[in-house]
Design a protein around this motif. Structure first.
Motif, PDB file in Angstrom:
ATOM      1  N   THR A  82       0.835  -1.199   0.000  1.00  0.00           N
ATOM      2  CA  THR A  82       0.000   0.000   0.000  1.00  0.00           C
ATOM      3  C   THR A  82       0.869   1.248   0.000  1.00  0.00           C
ATOM      4  OG1 THR A  82      -1.729  -1.197   1.176  1.00  0.00           O
ATOM      5  CG2 THR A  82      -1.836   1.211   1.223  1.00  0.00           C
ATOM      6  N   VAL A  83       1.886   1.263   0.817  1.00  0.00           N
ATOM      7  CA  VAL A  83       2.802   2.404   0.890  1.00  0.00           C
ATOM      8  C   VAL A  83       3.512   2.580  -0.455  1.00  0.00           C
ATOM      9  CG1 VAL A  83       4.844   3.368   2.036  1.00  0.00           C
ATOM     10  CG2 VAL A  83       3.140   2.100   3.370  1.00  0.00           C
ATOM     11  N   ARG A  84       3.995   1.481  -1.020  1.00  0.00           N
ATOM     12  CA  ARG A  84       4.718   1.566  -2.296  1.00  0.00           C
ATOM     13  C   ARG A  84       3.816   2.091  -3.410  1.00  0.00           C
ATOM     14  NH1 ARG A  84       5.784  -3.660  -3.514  1.00  0.00           N
ATOM     15  NH2 ARG A  84       5.147  -4.586  -1.551  1.00  0.00           N
ATOM     16  N   ALA A  85       2.587   1.563  -3.495  1.00  0.00           N
ATOM     17  CA  ALA A  85       1.665   1.977  -4.561  1.00  0.00           C
ATOM     18  C   ALA A  85       1.294   3.448  -4.439  1.00  0.00           C
ATOM     19  CB  ALA A  85       0.416   1.103  -4.534  1.00  0.00           C
ATOM     20  N   ILE A  86       0.977   3.872  -3.225  1.00  0.00           N
ATOM     21  CA  ILE A  86       0.583   5.266  -3.021  1.00  0.00           C
ATOM     22  C   ILE A  86       1.768   6.203  -3.240  1.00  0.00           C
ATOM     23  CG2 ILE A  86      -0.263   6.935  -1.315  1.00  0.00           C
ATOM     24  CD1 ILE A  86      -2.084   4.684  -0.245  1.00  0.00           C
ATOM     25  N   ALA A  87       2.956   5.797  -2.808  1.00  0.00           N
ATOM     26  CA  ALA A  87       4.152   6.613  -3.036  1.00  0.00           C
ATOM     27  C   ALA A  87       4.351   6.850  -4.531  1.00  0.00           C
ATOM     28  CB  ALA A  87       5.384   5.940  -2.431  1.00  0.00           C
ATOM     29  N   GLU A 124       7.861   9.522   3.250  1.00  0.00           N
ATOM     30  CA  GLU A 124       6.796  10.519   3.398  1.00  0.00           C
ATOM     31  C   GLU A 124       5.424   9.851   3.365  1.00  0.00           C
ATOM     32  OE1 GLU A 124       5.159  14.627   1.283  1.00  0.00           O
ATOM     33  OE2 GLU A 124       6.809  13.541   0.361  1.00  0.00           O
ATOM     34  N   THR A 125       5.257   8.899   2.471  1.00  0.00           N
ATOM     35  CA  THR A 125       3.982   8.196   2.356  1.00  0.00           C
ATOM     36  C   THR A 125       3.707   7.346   3.587  1.00  0.00           C
ATOM     37  OG1 THR A 125       4.256   8.155  -0.042  1.00  0.00           O
ATOM     38  CG2 THR A 125       2.633   6.651   0.895  1.00  0.00           C
ATOM     39  N   GLY A 165       2.725   9.622   6.459  1.00  0.00           N
ATOM     40  CA  GLY A 165       1.364  10.142   6.288  1.00  0.00           C
ATOM     41  C   GLY A 165       0.312   9.104   6.599  1.00  0.00           C
ATOM     42  N   LEU A 166       0.531   7.875   6.132  1.00  0.00           N
ATOM     43  CA  LEU A 166      -0.424   6.799   6.416  1.00  0.00           C
ATOM     44  C   LEU A 166      -0.419   6.420   7.898  1.00  0.00           C
ATOM     45  CD1 LEU A 166       0.165   4.564   3.281  1.00  0.00           C
ATOM     46  CD2 LEU A 166      -1.963   5.749   3.877  1.00  0.00           C
ATOM     47  N   ALA A 167       0.761   6.434   8.502  1.00  0.00           N
ATOM     48  CA  ALA A 167       0.838   6.116   9.934  1.00  0.00           C
ATOM     49  C   ALA A 167       0.095   7.161  10.767  1.00  0.00           C
ATOM     50  CB  ALA A 167       2.297   6.024  10.375  1.00  0.00           C
ATOM     51  N   LEU A 168       0.242   8.429  10.426  1.00  0.00           N
ATOM     52  CA  LEU A 168      -0.483   9.480  11.147  1.00  0.00           C
ATOM     53  C   LEU A 168      -1.989   9.347  10.951  1.00  0.00           C
ATOM     54  CD1 LEU A 168       1.839  12.555  10.511  1.00  0.00           C
ATOM     55  CD2 LEU A 168       1.418  11.391  12.683  1.00  0.00           C
ATOM     56  N   LYS A 169      -2.405   9.049   9.721  1.00  0.00           N
ATOM     57  CA  LYS A 169      -3.829   8.856   9.449  1.00  0.00           C
ATOM     58  C   LYS A 169      -4.347   7.654  10.244  1.00  0.00           C
ATOM     59  CE  LYS A 169      -7.429  10.153   7.032  1.00  0.00           C
ATOM     60  NZ  LYS A 169      -7.990  11.500   7.190  1.00  0.00           N
ATOM     61  N   PRO A 181      -1.916   1.479   9.235  1.00  0.00           N
ATOM     62  CA  PRO A 181      -1.750   2.291   8.029  1.00  0.00           C
ATOM     63  C   PRO A 181      -2.178   1.610   6.730  1.00  0.00           C
ATOM     64  CG  PRO A 181       0.208   2.419   9.396  1.00  0.00           C
ATOM     65  CD  PRO A 181      -0.672   1.367  10.000  1.00  0.00           C
ATOM     66  N   ASN A 182      -2.055   0.282   6.657  1.00  0.00           N
ATOM     67  CA  ASN A 182      -2.410  -0.410   5.417  1.00  0.00           C
ATOM     68  C   ASN A 182      -3.853  -0.923   5.404  1.00  0.00           C
ATOM     69  OD1 ASN A 182      -1.928  -2.430   7.290  1.00  0.00           O
ATOM     70  ND2 ASN A 182      -0.949  -3.795   5.830  1.00  0.00           N
ATOM     71  N   ALA A 183      -4.648  -0.560   6.404  1.00  0.00           N
ATOM     72  CA  ALA A 183      -6.063  -0.941   6.426  1.00  0.00           C
ATOM     73  C   ALA A 183      -6.823  -0.105   5.396  1.00  0.00           C
ATOM     74  CB  ALA A 183      -6.650  -0.728   7.813  1.00  0.00           C
ATOM     75  N   ASP A 184      -7.766  -0.735   4.709  1.00  0.00           N
ATOM     76  CA  ASP A 184      -8.582  -0.005   3.730  1.00  0.00           C
ATOM     77  C   ASP A 184      -9.219   1.222   4.367  1.00  0.00           C
ATOM     78  OD1 ASP A 184      -7.951  -2.043   1.980  1.00  0.00           O
ATOM     79  OD2 ASP A 184      -9.978  -2.863   1.863  1.00  0.00           O
TER      80      ASP A 184
END
Length: 127
Positions: A19-24, A33-34, A37-41, A49-52
């Motif tokens: 998920t991180v790789r695809a979004i990055a 950075e990605t 951002g996902l960890a903070l969200k 972070p990788n939950a839908d």
């Protein structure tokens, strides 16, 4: 369909962070950075972070929209078929079993050639 090996993970790991790789790749940001951002969200939403339920809202926050794929043939419409139908643009595809990848201008960016996988939905950002 083109395939390009893509793994910006600074440790070279290719399991658990698709998920991180695809979004990055899709957002043209670094892995770090990605991931941050996902960890903070995820922290704000009380989930991983990788939950839908985390990366979906993260993409919405960045102007992306989710689209469901037709369920006419749920086992036969592959990533390869998607690329043929969408030769231009940037897309983030989600597969059952939690695999996520980026398709950009007819090329699949992933740490392995996942063209035979069957996507369930995809995200795109209108220009």
């Amino acid at each position: 369909m083109g395939f390009s090996y893509y793994n910006p993970n600074p440790s070279g790991k290719s399991v658990g962070d698709c998920t991180v790789r695809a979004i990055a790749k899709a957002l043209d940001r670094s892995w770090e950075e990605t991931c941050t951002g996902l960890a903070l969200k995820g922290f704000c939403l009380g989930d991983m972070p990788n939950a839908d339920s985390v990366w979906g809202p993260y993409l919405r926050d960045h102007g992306w929209t989710r689209h469901l794929l037709s369920d006419d043939c749920p086992d036969c419409y592959t990533v390869h078929d998607f690329v043929l139908d969408h030769p231009q643009g940037t897309y983030i595809l989600s597969m059952p079993g939690r695999h996520v990848l980026c398709v950009q201008d007819g090329t699949v960016y992933d740490s392995w050639n996942s063209g035979g996988e069957v996507p369930v939905y995809y995200w795109t950002k209108e220009c």
